[in-house]
Motif scaffolding. Sequence first.
Motif, short mmCIF file in Angstrom:
data_model
loop_
_atom_site.label_atom_id
_atom_site.label_comp_id
_atom_site.label_asym_id
_atom_site.label_seq_id
_atom_site.Cartn_x
_atom_site.Cartn_y
_atom_site.Cartn_z
N SER A 45 3.66 6.92 0.40
CA SER A 45 3.62 7.38 -0.99
C SER A 45 4.90 8.14 -1.34
N ASP A 72 7.34 -1.39 -0.48
CA ASP A 72 8.13 -0.69 -1.48
C ASP A 72 7.57 0.70 -1.73
N ASN A 74 5.83 3.82 -2.84
CA ASN A 74 4.58 4.17 -3.51
C ASN A 74 3.71 2.95 -3.88
N GLN A 75 3.84 1.87 -3.14
CA GLN A 75 3.06 0.67 -3.42
C GLN A 75 1.92 0.47 -2.41
N TYR A 76 1.53 1.53 -1.72
CA TYR A 76 0.53 1.40 -0.67
C TYR A 76 -0.81 0.89 -1.18
N ASP A 78 -1.41 -1.12 -3.80
CA ASP A 78 -1.28 -2.56 -4.06
C ASP A 78 -1.25 -3.34 -2.75
N GLU A 79 -0.52 -2.84 -1.77
CA GLU A 79 -0.42 -3.51 -0.48
C GLU A 79 -1.78 -3.59 0.22
N SER A 85 -0.53 -9.60 -0.94
CA SER A 85 0.62 -8.70 -0.79
C SER A 85 1.46 -9.06 0.43
#
Length: 121
Positions: A45, A72, A74-76, A78-79, A85
């Motif tokens: 994050s 990427d 702060n994309q945790y 979404d991942e 993903s």
Amino acid sequence: MIKELNVKEAISIVDYINLYHKIKEEIESGKIKSKKSIKIGVLSSSTIKCLKETLFVKCYEIGIIPDIYVADYNQYTDEIFNEGSGLYKFDPDLIIFFIDTMAISGDYYLLPYKITEDERR
């Protein structure tokens, strides 16, 4: 082979970045073969610049050649929740999470008593 790389003497981020590139060159040229391998996914994050290179060198130091996926910034979420993903496509053996308390708790981080005692349970 790698004696000139001085893996155990790396003390700064720059050392780790330089060693990372040298080790990768040796792997790609075929000078380094048949070590254990692992696929590591890293979700965070916050900014984790140079973590990939440092983690790679530390794994190499103990005889493991890692393949590392860093999501990427702060994309945790979404991942984690998107099965299409990069994390799911990468299919890691190990996932490392660097998620700070504020990111998880949101507004409640600064105002923890905004919710009732029963809701906090």
